[in-house]
Design an enzyme around this catalytic site. Sequence first.
Site: not given
Lengths: 713, 713
Positions: A305, A379, A407
């Site tokens: 990323e 993820d 998240e």
Amino acid sequence: MRKLFLLLLLSIAARSLQAEDGYELWLRYHRITGKALLQDYRDAISGIYIPVSTPVSTAAREELQKALPALLDKAVPLQQQAQAGSVIAATPAQWPAINSLVPAASLQQAGAEGFCIYTTTGADKKIIITGNTDAGVLYGVFHFLRLLQTQQPIQQLSIVSAPKVRYRLLNHWDNLTRTVERGYAGMSIWDWHRLPGYIDRRYKDYARANASIGINGTVLNNVNANATILSKPYLEKVAALAGVFRPYGIRVYLSARFSAPIEIGGLKTADPLDPQVQQWWKEKVKEIYHYIPDFGGFLVKANSEGQPGPQNYGRSHADGANMLADALAPYKGIVMWRAFVYDSKGDEDRFKQAYDEFKPLDGRFHDNVVVQVKNGPIDFQPREPFHPLFGAMPHTPLMLELQLTQEYLGFATHLVYLSPLFKEVLEADTHAKGPGSTVAKVIDGSLEGHAISGMAGVSNIGSDRNWTGHLFGQANWYALGRLAWDHTLTSAQVADEWLRQTFTNDARFVTPVQQMMLASRETLVNYMTPLGLHHIMGYGHHYGPAPWYDKAPRADWNPVYFHRADSTGIGFDRTASGSNALAQYAPAVRKQWENMRTCPEAYLLWFHHVPWQYRLPSGRTLWEELCYKYQAGVQGVQQMADTWQQVSPYIDEERAEQVRMLLAIQLEEAAWWRDACLAYFRTFAKLPLPQGVPAPAHTLEYYRELRFPYAPH
Amino acid sequence: MRKLFLLLLLSIAARSLQAEDGYELWLRYHRITGKALLQDYRDAISGIYIPVSTPVSTAAREELQKALPALLDKAVPLQQQAQAGSVIAATPAQWPAINSLVPAASLQQAGAEGFCIYTTTGADKKIIITGNTDAGVLYGVFHFLRLLQTQQPIQQLSIVSAPKVRYRLLNHWDNLTRTVERGYAGMSIWDWHRLPGYIDRRYKDYARANASIGINGTVLNNVNANATILSKPYLEKVAALAGVFRPYGIRVYLSARFSAPIEIGGLKTADPLDPQVQQWWKEKVKEIYHYIPDFGGFLVKANSEGQPGPQNYGRSHADGANMLADALAPYKGIVMWRAFVYDSKGDEDRFKQAYDEFKPLDGRFHDNVVVQVKNGPIDFQPREPFHPLFGAMPHTPLMLELQLTQEYLGFATHLVYLSPLFKEVLEADTHAKGPGSTVAKVIDGSLEGHAISGMAGVSNIGSDRNWTGHLFGQANWYALGRLAWDHTLTSAQVADEWLRQTFTNDARFVTPVQQMMLASRETLVNYMTPLGLHHIMGYGHHYGPAPWYDKAPRADWNPVYFHRADSTGIGFDRTASGSNALAQYAPAVRKQWENMRTCPEAYLLWFHHVPWQYRLPSGRTLWEELCYKYQAGVQGVQQMADTWQQVSPYIDEERAEQVRMLLAIQLEEAAWWRDACLAYFRTFAKLPLPQGVPAPAHTLEYYRELRFPYAPH
């Protein structure tokens, strides 16, 4: 009698004034309820005897002095020598009488960090809390206080406990600006600007809380790291935190930015094979240990990323990790090298990329490197199959990375108890060395006999008064610590412990709320991503449903990439006819999962593109089941709200109201998830909603047009 | 007797358990110390009588019910009718007996928001807290509790009090992301993401604290505004906050972005003379009042530091303000239009620009517009001369804007009591209508008979447990409220009140700490910007000294622009031979200040470029005096630290230690300021340091090279 009456009154007064804002976490130490039990405890405990005064034993003494008088509602003096009723906290070296009172075998079993708690027999009964190190004794003290707080009998204690995993860490994704990536509980608790001079009292309470659940390390800064943390002024700040944590057995670690030699070292390269780069890291590590003699090591996110890494120089992850490891080795520091990598080349299934990059490196990492692997291959979704790297790198210690901060699980708004998610992966069988080769055995080192073993949780902690934004977020922090210490504990046990300490021992509260917690994660999966759907959240911030989203700059950041709904069906074909990610699992696993019939329903759309009219074992079609799951999710939240309403009278108003408000939002958002997802998916399925599933409250356009530019992210 | 003993014990227990983390502010309501006084209070107060149950009277009742039993350490029941010892809180309309017990003249004097507190005479003494409105009664209740907390006699109360200023506001520079511009106390307390469903308990405690000091309005969002706050989802969130604040007499205001019609309205222009734009604002305002029926109005920063405004369309500030005012007028809302403007054209002295732009517009603003003017002409410096607009716009109501958050005064690290700064500007004489035309009389409306009058403080509040980062920052919030209510209070009175409520009534603590507070602002001026120096802080974040800085994109963002040191001397010539900014003041002021001999030393370098060897009335040269002032500043902080050390035994350990750590940092930073500034200025003065002023600890290069990339800003 009169004295008792006074004490009773005192405790009532204390109680009514004590603010229940959640700050005290599970270390509230309220007076023991239950007359008989209180009397038992009072009879058994007359004072505290701690023969030495080391930094760690002082922490243990302070905790006992804070807790025991409050729990027993009587004076519990520090004693100059052990006597009947003493609570003795010491290593055998500090108080040799322990050698004759606690079996040598027990002490051996306790190892470097474990503890023994024994009630001696005979007339002058004492309670001995011991271990081979001060840290072990401290863990024992906290365990003993947990026994009292959860109202366990202490007449004949004979407990030996040692952690199953060596590195039990929190990972803070905290930035130097005090923002927290994926943080939903306020700002970072690290007040960098006023460190090292100003020591916020939170630092100590943070250390106490972690020590109480066995967490022995903390990575202070975000894995998307800023090299400035390694500069002198910041190392002085880090050292101040390390000083607060040290008496609690907690070591400090830092996320290292791979390009730091360029950014703060003035070098032209960060090539791990460049001698100047190697030298720079050696000197930097030496400097770090000058400030923090017990520094734990580095966590690294590299070539992922956008983060720099060894691949920028044509080197491998092993080259990068080993260079840092060599710099740390003289000081016994470790490198935790993250396996969460995916590049933007080609259109290989993102699911497969970590395995493809790391599996070939097995055996090439130096001894003080551990590869840190997220629980699943994508993820931190509400549910993922276990990561295929578990069991696939026998020569490399693997550490499990879990995410406490929610998240993808409703931020700090949704009540979701994550222990069942943690346990699901820990108990998953990789079949790497035949049946029973669980992920737990991989990461505790027992499967391959690794010396390094670890579990890390991405922190959900912030500056909010209750630490985690949602009171029940505290349970996830708690569960991480307890399961890292002992992954054989059940989710029910952990919830029970946490509830009793955090709220009350009243069974009218504990039993229903424990049930609610245990069901909460499945409920969330149902209203967000049932049947193996994944990553269909809002783009960027991951708030709310956005299965239609297809505008991200990378294909594999788009929900449509992951659900692949079309007129024929829905789901990601990862069998041999698709991306063949399943080939990364052991044959026994692959065989079960590659067959749509035998693949567990929970993982179905992770691995198969399933026709809308495909009939499931339940007798329902896939479409119907999808609808029913979403509906069951919403109903599950309604049940949670109902339960909470019923049990609220048994706890304080303030916390009851906090949770009530959040459950009301969760109910709204669950219905939003159901309605938006079904409104969208039915444009492909073109089938009616089954009975009992209400029509979406709004049009699909309505849901698509919702924008949340300032959702936390 | 036995009962008393019990109560005593109870209170001790309560005390020792109560966490003193600063969250309770000045509303701690600890038991009255002093046996005789406690007995007096107990004799005088038997119960609470509140005849009605309106939202505001409920807030008053709750506060009395929380405070009185804690202060008196006895039950203080709610009564069904007034009797001897009753504390009665009501308007005359709610309890007509008041008309015969409280003089009509007093009630008239109390006005719309004021209160009367009377002890009735005769055998069945009662305490009457009354006012013409519920809000007045509430303010009276808080005042009464303040009397008790500060241990004033209550035997013969006869108090009438009315606010001198109508709009008493906090301005939050809080962003929708929860960051706070110039915030040093954590995140914004507004949890936008979880509003409107989740009502943090802080909202109510914030409202209580504000009501207790008479603050009646709050601007929720940053003046560098985001139009999204005016969108429907955010108005729902704002409405939820307004609902919490309403019972405390607090209205909500919003900062309006002038270009909102473009950004969220889809229009092509925000021209205030465009009928579509006018219509858009009318509808937007109507929508706002639908959600918030008592909405207060808009605060606007326009055509300043990059913000859009009417000048983008060739219109004046009056055109812009009047358009918004017309939209608000039907609902009695107001526009607070900020005078803090400076453009980037030419190199006109920034000091002069607000006056140049606004003075010509005097008389052109509609009735519900107030121009909000910062205390000084530059930007919240440690000391500024009063803003030349005060007294210069007789036909326009002017509101005073003060800054509580210590952007230029050491952040939340330095202990600086700001009341002396506030009072300095309030008492400054503009001479607009002859001697005695103080700024206070301008902004309270009395000088020109304006109906609108106001004072606003830029908030220093954040999510930190103690609200303001530094415990003593609370005193500045407190002072803003108290002075907005009554600007004739002295700084000493306000400090005394605050200390007694916040810490203790023990004179051994109060007297020295009050002295320390009163001296603290002059001490800071001395170690930062003595003799009229200004704006020589670090670029951008404003942290630490940077008098050498000259790299900013605008000339007037550079310290060198402001101090103008050269080989001949130092200071900004604003007389007729320089920028002639002094011409903006009334002749009497100008005359005194334009002469280097008669200009007060405190403003000297604001208005004059003074030779290094210029001899001051003290007999010292300018250079020597500069050095001595810096040194005196450092010594002043050392004295503060010493004082604090001496008084710490009289308060709780936790708060004593918090302040001790911060004073230690302040001492370091004060020495840094002295050393860095003198090291730099002596490169121009080329003169030796006078005796008693130590040489800088480091080279000038060292100070110039310091970088603080993550200082809060």
